[in-house]
Design a protein around this motif. Structure first.
Motif, PDB file in Angstrom:
ATOM      1  N   GLN A  88      41.866   8.973  35.453  1.00  0.00           N
ATOM      2  CA  GLN A  88      41.495   8.620  36.825  1.00  0.00           C
ATOM      3  C   GLN A  88      41.960   9.696  37.809  1.00  0.00           C
ATOM      4  O   GLN A  88      41.225  10.059  38.731  1.00  0.00           O
ATOM      5  CB  GLN A  88      42.088   7.266  37.204  1.00  0.00           C
ATOM      6  N   ASP A  89      43.173  10.189  37.610  1.00  0.00           N
ATOM      7  CA  ASP A  89      43.694  11.256  38.481  1.00  0.00           C
ATOM      8  C   ASP A  89      42.830  12.507  38.377  1.00  0.00           C
ATOM      9  O   ASP A  89      42.532  13.156  39.389  1.00  0.00           O
ATOM     10  CB  ASP A  89      45.144  11.588  38.122  1.00  0.00           C
ATOM     11  N   THR A  90      42.438  12.833  37.162  1.00  0.00           N
ATOM     12  CA  THR A  90      41.594  14.017  36.951  1.00  0.00           C
ATOM     13  C   THR A  90      40.250  13.838  37.642  1.00  0.00           C
ATOM     14  O   THR A  90      39.753  14.767  38.301  1.00  0.00           O
ATOM     15  CB  THR A  90      41.397  14.263  35.449  1.00  0.00           C
ATOM     16  N   LEU A  91      39.661  12.661  37.497  1.00  0.00           N
ATOM     17  CA  LEU A  91      38.373  12.384  38.141  1.00  0.00           C
ATOM     18  C   LEU A  91      38.488  12.470  39.663  1.00  0.00           C
ATOM     19  O   LEU A  91      37.623  13.053  40.330  1.00  0.00           O
ATOM     20  CB  LEU A  91      37.864  11.000  37.727  1.00  0.00           C
ATOM     21  N   GLN A  92      39.570  11.927  40.205  1.00  0.00           N
ATOM     22  CA  GLN A  92      39.790  11.985  41.650  1.00  0.00           C
ATOM     23  C   GLN A  92      39.937  13.439  42.110  1.00  0.00           C
ATOM     24  O   GLN A  92      39.367  13.847  43.128  1.00  0.00           O
ATOM     25  CB  GLN A  92      41.047  11.194  42.011  1.00  0.00           C
ATOM     26  N   ARG A  93      40.669  14.241  41.347  1.00  0.00           N
ATOM     27  CA  ARG A  93      40.857  15.652  41.692  1.00  0.00           C
ATOM     28  C   ARG A  93      39.518  16.391  41.639  1.00  0.00           C
ATOM     29  O   ARG A  93      39.230  17.226  42.498  1.00  0.00           O
ATOM     30  CB  ARG A  93      41.865  16.277  40.720  1.00  0.00           C
ATOM     31  N   VAL A  94      38.688  16.079  40.647  1.00  0.00           N
ATOM     32  CA  VAL A  94      37.374  16.710  40.530  1.00  0.00           C
ATOM     33  C   VAL A  94      36.531  16.393  41.761  1.00  0.00           C
ATOM     34  O   VAL A  94      35.888  17.278  42.335  1.00  0.00           O
ATOM     35  CB  VAL A  94      36.653  16.252  39.235  1.00  0.00           C
ATOM     36  N   ASN A  95      36.555  15.131  42.190  1.00  0.00           N
ATOM     37  CA  ASN A  95      35.783  14.737  43.378  1.00  0.00           C
ATOM     38  C   ASN A  95      36.285  15.446  44.638  1.00  0.00           C
ATOM     39  O   ASN A  95      35.489  15.884  45.472  1.00  0.00           O
ATOM     40  CB  ASN A  95      35.804  13.221  43.556  1.00  0.00           C
ATOM     41  N   GLN A  96      37.610  15.553  44.774  1.00  0.00           N
ATOM     42  CA  GLN A  96      38.174  16.264  45.922  1.00  0.00           C
ATOM     43  C   GLN A  96      37.723  17.726  45.927  1.00  0.00           C
ATOM     44  O   GLN A  96      37.341  18.273  46.974  1.00  0.00           O
ATOM     45  CB  GLN A  96      39.704  16.218  45.887  1.00  0.00           C
ATOM     46  N   LEU A  97      37.769  18.349  44.768  1.00  0.00           N
ATOM     47  CA  LEU A  97      37.381  19.758  44.676  1.00  0.00           C
ATOM     48  C   LEU A  97      35.893  19.939  44.959  1.00  0.00           C
ATOM     49  O   LEU A  97      35.496  20.935  45.579  1.00  0.00           O
ATOM     50  CB  LEU A  97      37.744  20.326  43.302  1.00  0.00           C
ATOM     51  N   LYS A  98      35.075  18.985  44.532  1.00  0.00           N
ATOM     52  CA  LYS A  98      33.639  19.064  44.821  1.00  0.00           C
ATOM     53  C   LYS A  98      33.390  18.989  46.326  1.00  0.00           C
ATOM     54  O   LYS A  98      32.589  19.756  46.868  1.00  0.00           O
ATOM     55  CB  LYS A  98      32.878  17.931  44.119  1.00  0.00           C
ATOM     56  N   GLU A  99      34.068  18.058  47.000  1.00  0.00           N
ATOM     57  CA  GLU A  99      33.920  17.931  48.451  1.00  0.00           C
ATOM     58  C   GLU A  99      34.380  19.207  49.163  1.00  0.00           C
ATOM     59  O   GLU A  99      33.708  19.694  50.075  1.00  0.00           O
ATOM     60  CB  GLU A  99      34.721  16.733  48.966  1.00  0.00           C
ATOM     61  N   GLU A 100      35.519  19.731  48.730  1.00  0.00           N
ATOM     62  CA  GLU A 100      36.031  20.961  49.338  1.00  0.00           C
ATOM     63  C   GLU A 100      35.051  22.107  49.105  1.00  0.00           C
ATOM     64  O   GLU A 100      34.800  22.923  50.005  1.00  0.00           O
ATOM     65  CB  GLU A 100      37.395  21.317  48.752  1.00  0.00           C
ATOM     66  N   ASN A 101      34.486  22.167  47.928  1.00  0.00           N
ATOM     67  CA  ASN A 101      33.514  23.212  47.602  1.00  0.00           C
ATOM     68  C   ASN A 101      32.284  23.115  48.511  1.00  0.00           C
ATOM     69  O   ASN A 101      31.793  24.129  49.010  1.00  0.00           O
ATOM     70  CB  ASN A 101      33.109  23.109  46.130  1.00  0.00           C
ATOM     71  N   GLU A 102      31.804  21.901  48.740  1.00  0.00           N
ATOM     72  CA  GLU A 102      30.642  21.707  49.622  1.00  0.00           C
ATOM     73  C   GLU A 102      30.966  22.165  51.053  1.00  0.00           C
ATOM     74  O   GLU A 102      30.149  22.823  51.702  1.00  0.00           O
ATOM     75  CB  GLU A 102      30.211  20.242  49.612  1.00  0.00           C
ATOM     76  N   ARG A 103      32.180  21.795  51.540  1.00  0.00           N
ATOM     77  CA  ARG A 103      32.588  22.225  52.884  1.00  0.00           C
ATOM     78  C   ARG A 103      32.648  23.751  52.971  1.00  0.00           C
ATOM     79  O   ARG A 103      32.183  24.351  53.938  1.00  0.00           O
ATOM     80  CB  ARG A 103      33.962  21.642  53.235  1.00  0.00           C
TER      81      ARG A 103
END
Length: 150
Positions: A88-103
């Motif tokens: 779950q932590d890994t999935l959450q980190r992946v989502n955060q990184l995806k959002e940061e990448n889009e920004r």
């Protein structure tokens, strides 16, 4: 020099065959080897570390067995929860990184657009500046009527 005799005899002790050889007629020498004693010969010999232990599994109704099972069950549950939490932590980190990448990609797009506009302004200004300035050799200097140049 005496002849070496290769007369072999074996003795069985705790599932390990011990081979006796006669060396230089000085007596018997023990050479332990792990050799399966079973008549099929296909099994493995019991390692020395496990030879002294009894092969008696704990009685399933004993208190010690129940305690061990309970501890094992808790350890398994803890391990599975830890693994689930890590996923779950890994999935959450992946989502955060995806959002940061889009920004960051949006910011790159904006800055690229701004750079293009600024380049165009600069080139236009530079072009206008070169048109308004005459080259040094072609400048006409006003001359005074007296021909002195000043």
């Amino acid at each position: 020099m005496s002849k070496t005799s290769q007369q072999n005899t074996t003795a069985e002790t705790n599932g390990v065959s011990v081979i006796f050889t006669q060396a230089h007629t000085s007596g018997l020498q023990q050479v332990p080897q792990l050799v399966p004693v079973s008549p099929g010969g296909g099994g493995k010999a019991t390692p020395p570390s496990k030879q002294g232990k009894k092969n008696s599994a704990l009685d399933r109704n004993s208190d010690e067995y129940r305690q061990r099972r309970e501890r094992n069950n808790m350890a398994v549950k803890k391990s599975r929860l830890k693994s689930k939490q890590k996923a779950q932590d890994t999935l959450q980190r992946v989502n955060q990184l995806k959002e940061e990448n889009e920004r960051l990609e949006a910011k790159i797009k904006l800055l690229t657009k701004e750079l293009s506009v600024l380049k165009d302004l600069f080139l236009e200004h530079a072009h206008n500046f070169t048109d308004s300035v005459q080259p040094v050799g072609t400048e006409s200097t006003p001359t005074n009527p007296d021909g002195t140049g000043q």
